[in-house]
Motif scaffolding. Structure first.
Motif, mmCIF file in Angstrom:
data_model
loop_
_atom_site.group_PDB
_atom_site.id
_atom_site.type_symbol
_atom_site.label_atom_id
_atom_site.label_comp_id
_atom_site.label_asym_id
_atom_site.label_seq_id
_atom_site.Cartn_x
_atom_site.Cartn_y
_atom_site.Cartn_z
ATOM 1 N N GLY A 96 0.787 -1.230 0.000
ATOM 2 C CA GLY A 96 0.000 0.000 0.000
ATOM 3 C C GLY A 96 0.816 1.275 0.000
ATOM 4 N N LEU A 97 2.065 1.199 -0.435
ATOM 5 C CA LEU A 97 2.912 2.387 -0.442
ATOM 6 C C LEU A 97 2.546 3.317 -1.601
ATOM 7 C CD1 LEU A 97 6.448 0.885 0.301
ATOM 8 C CD2 LEU A 97 4.738 1.734 1.910
ATOM 9 N N SER A 98 2.767 4.583 -1.391
ATOM 10 C CA SER A 98 2.543 5.557 -2.452
ATOM 11 C C SER A 98 3.587 5.366 -3.551
ATOM 12 C CB SER A 98 2.649 6.978 -1.899
ATOM 13 O OG SER A 98 3.997 7.251 -1.519
ATOM 14 N N ARG A 99 3.333 5.963 -4.705
ATOM 15 C CA ARG A 99 4.273 5.838 -5.823
ATOM 16 C C ARG A 99 5.651 6.355 -5.443
ATOM 17 N NH1 ARG A 99 3.211 7.991 -12.025
ATOM 18 N NH2 ARG A 99 5.172 7.208 -12.914
ATOM 19 N N ALA A 100 5.690 7.502 -4.754
ATOM 20 C CA ALA A 100 6.977 8.085 -4.357
ATOM 21 C C ALA A 100 7.701 7.180 -3.362
ATOM 22 C CB ALA A 100 6.763 9.470 -3.757
ATOM 23 N N ALA A 101 6.951 6.649 -2.411
ATOM 24 C CA ALA A 101 7.566 5.767 -1.413
ATOM 25 C C ALA A 101 8.072 4.481 -2.058
ATOM 26 C CB ALA A 101 6.560 5.452 -0.311
ATOM 27 N N ARG A 102 7.307 3.956 -3.019
ATOM 28 C CA ARG A 102 7.740 2.745 -3.719
ATOM 29 C C ARG A 102 9.037 2.996 -4.475
ATOM 30 N NH1 ARG A 102 2.455 2.617 -5.736
ATOM 31 N NH2 ARG A 102 3.223 2.607 -7.900
ATOM 32 N N LYS A 103 9.122 4.131 -5.133
ATOM 33 C CA LYS A 103 10.328 4.460 -5.903
ATOM 34 C C LYS A 103 11.540 4.537 -4.985
ATOM 35 C CE LYS A 103 12.119 7.866 -9.229
ATOM 36 N NZ LYS A 103 13.369 8.208 -8.507
ATOM 37 N N THR A 104 11.374 5.210 -3.852
ATOM 38 C CA THR A 104 12.491 5.359 -2.917
ATOM 39 C C THR A 104 12.932 4.011 -2.349
ATOM 40 O OG1 THR A 104 11.778 7.584 -2.284
ATOM 41 C CG2 THR A 104 13.213 6.417 -0.742
ATOM 42 N N GLU A 105 11.959 3.212 -1.936
ATOM 43 C CA GLU A 105 12.317 1.921 -1.343
ATOM 44 C C GLU A 105 12.886 0.971 -2.388
ATOM 45 O OE1 GLU A 105 10.478 -1.366 1.760
ATOM 46 O OE2 GLU A 105 9.697 0.664 1.637
ATOM 47 N N CYS A 106 12.347 1.007 -3.586
ATOM 48 C CA CYS A 106 12.857 0.160 -4.654
ATOM 49 C C CYS A 106 14.314 0.499 -4.954
ATOM 50 C CB CYS A 106 12.005 0.334 -5.911
ATOM 51 S SG CYS A 106 12.484 -0.732 -7.279
ATOM 52 N N GLU A 107 14.623 1.774 -5.035
ATOM 53 C CA GLU A 107 16.002 2.188 -5.294
ATOM 54 C C GLU A 107 16.935 1.715 -4.183
ATOM 55 O OE1 GLU A 107 15.658 6.390 -5.756
ATOM 56 O OE2 GLU A 107 15.041 6.269 -7.877
ATOM 57 N N GLY A 108 16.465 1.803 -2.939
ATOM 58 C CA GLY A 108 17.286 1.342 -1.825
ATOM 59 C C GLY A 108 17.527 -0.155 -1.868
ATOM 60 N N LEU A 109 16.500 -0.925 -2.215
ATOM 61 C CA LEU A 109 16.649 -2.376 -2.313
ATOM 62 C C LEU A 109 17.595 -2.760 -3.443
ATOM 63 C CD1 LEU A 109 12.926 -3.357 -1.728
ATOM 64 C CD2 LEU A 109 14.846 -4.056 -0.269
ATOM 65 N N LEU A 110 17.442 -2.118 -4.581
ATOM 66 C CA LEU A 110 18.314 -2.414 -5.715
ATOM 67 C C LEU A 110 19.774 -2.138 -5.365
ATOM 68 C CD1 LEU A 110 16.160 -0.937 -8.615
ATOM 69 C CD2 LEU A 110 16.661 -3.349 -8.215
ATOM 70 N N ALA A 111 20.009 -1.042 -4.662
ATOM 71 C CA ALA A 111 21.378 -0.725 -4.234
ATOM 72 C C ALA A 111 21.891 -1.767 -3.254
ATOM 73 C CB ALA A 111 21.409 0.668 -3.610
ATOM 74 N N GLN A 112 21.022 -2.214 -2.369
ATOM 75 C CA GLN A 112 21.409 -3.218 -1.382
ATOM 76 C C GLN A 112 21.842 -4.527 -2.057
ATOM 77 O OE1 GLN A 112 18.428 -3.794 1.616
ATOM 78 N NE2 GLN A 112 19.372 -5.642 2.423
ATOM 79 N N GLY A 113 21.200 -4.859 -3.165
ATOM 80 C CA GLY A 113 21.535 -6.095 -3.868
ATOM 81 C C GLY A 113 22.482 -5.908 -5.029
ATOM 82 N N GLY A 114 22.979 -4.691 -5.239
ATOM 83 C CA GLY A 114 23.900 -4.436 -6.339
ATOM 84 C C GLY A 114 23.260 -4.600 -7.707
ATOM 85 N N LEU A 115 21.969 -4.277 -7.812
ATOM 86 C CA LEU A 115 21.246 -4.471 -9.068
ATOM 87 C C LEU A 115 20.739 -3.151 -9.652
ATOM 88 C CD1 LEU A 115 19.124 -7.638 -8.163
ATOM 89 C CD2 LEU A 115 21.179 -7.539 -9.592
ATOM 90 N N GLU A 116 21.335 -2.033 -9.249
ATOM 91 C CA GLU A 116 20.848 -0.729 -9.719
ATOM 92 C C GLU A 116 20.852 -0.642 -11.237
ATOM 93 O OE1 GLU A 116 23.488 -1.344 -7.693
ATOM 94 O OE2 GLU A 116 23.951 0.435 -6.496
ATOM 95 N N ASP A 117 21.899 -1.170 -11.883
ATOM 96 C CA ASP A 117 22.009 -1.051 -13.337
ATOM 97 C C ASP A 117 21.136 -2.062 -14.077
ATOM 98 O OD1 ASP A 117 23.503 -3.205 -12.458
ATOM 99 O OD2 ASP A 117 25.042 -2.982 -14.016
ATOM 100 N N LYS A 118 20.431 -2.918 -13.321
ATOM 101 C CA LYS A 118 19.570 -3.928 -13.935
ATOM 102 C C LYS A 118 18.089 -3.594 -13.771
ATOM 103 C CE LYS A 118 23.185 -6.750 -14.473
ATOM 104 N NZ LYS A 118 23.704 -7.213 -15.767
#
Length: 245
Positions: free
Chosen positions: A110-132
């Protein structure tokens, strides 16, 4: 990342009188098991020991013939299970982009679009998948796909994460990356319970070990003590490279 720790007077996970049989053959028989305190907990043993079967019971995917599993003193209702997440040996990914796989979970929270974007970016960085992020998840390498599966599980904000041999098909580099993710998640308070038959991996990751053989728990204890001086002779042979028969 949030504090995943569970404050309770009960063990985080408890098993009592658990048994499963098929065609008259006992597959699992665990009389008593408590998993508590910080992890990671490693369920260790040879192939066919019942490790994955126990993990599925802890996650409520399999209903035992007898016995109970509780989390924090509560039976595994759908609501309790919603606070768990599991990653399998072979990750199952959605036919979406890497970011889309994460966004699917974040939307369900139920996260807002902005919150989803922020959390998604953080997760991708955590897993080293930002460029994917925009790449199809189905095109990832085995190690990348498993990292994404773990990130998607973390996106659920679970209190307990179950991992079923997540590195068994991976090369050493990919295995190391997954192990680092497991240790980071555990250090941040997430209760990790992981199945492996790899003794070296258990030594690297475990705070405590549940040793299984023939569908039964044959020993449980702190990893440092068990690896240094296991009480069971059969386990001593296994840890030294011998066969458990």
């Amino acid at each position: 990342m949030r504090d995943f720790s569970v404050m309770t007077d009960h063990p985080i996970l408890s098993v009592r009188g658990l048994s499963i049989a098929r065609d008259g053959k006992a597959l699992l028989g665990v009389d008593h098991l408590d998993l508590d305190g910080p992890g990671p907990t490693i369920i260790l043993g040879p192939n066919g020991a019942g490790k994955s079967l126990l993990l599925r019971c802890l996650h409520g995917l399999i209903t035992p013939d007898r016995g109970t599993v509780t989390q924090g003193g509560q039976t595994l209702t759908d609501q309790v299970r919603a606070g768990q997440a599991m990653v399998f040996q072979r990750p199952v990914l959605l036919r979406r982009s890497v970011a889309g796989n994460l966004d699917f979970v974040l939307r369900r929270r139920g996260l807002s679009r902005a919150a989803r974007k922020t959390e998604c970016e953080g997760l991708l960085a955590q897993g080293g998948l930002e460029d994917k992020a925009r790449q199809s998840a189905r095109s990832l390498s085995g190690g990348e796909a498993q990292r994404l599966a773990i990130l998607r599980a973390l996106a659920c904000k679970p209190s307990v994460l179950f991992l079923d041999e997540p590195t068994s098909a991976l090369d050493p580099q990919a295995t190391q990356e997954i192990e680092q993710m497991v240790l980071r998640a555990s250090d941040q308070g997430l209760r990790v319970v992981m199945v492996t038959h790899d003794i070296g991996q258990a030594r690297r990751l475990a705070r405590d070990v549940v040793m299984m053989h023939g569908g039964r728990v044959v020993e449980q204890g702190l990893a440092a003590q068990m690896f240094a001086a296991p009480e069971n002779g059969m386990i001593r042979r296994f840890l030294s490279g011998g066969l458990m028969v």
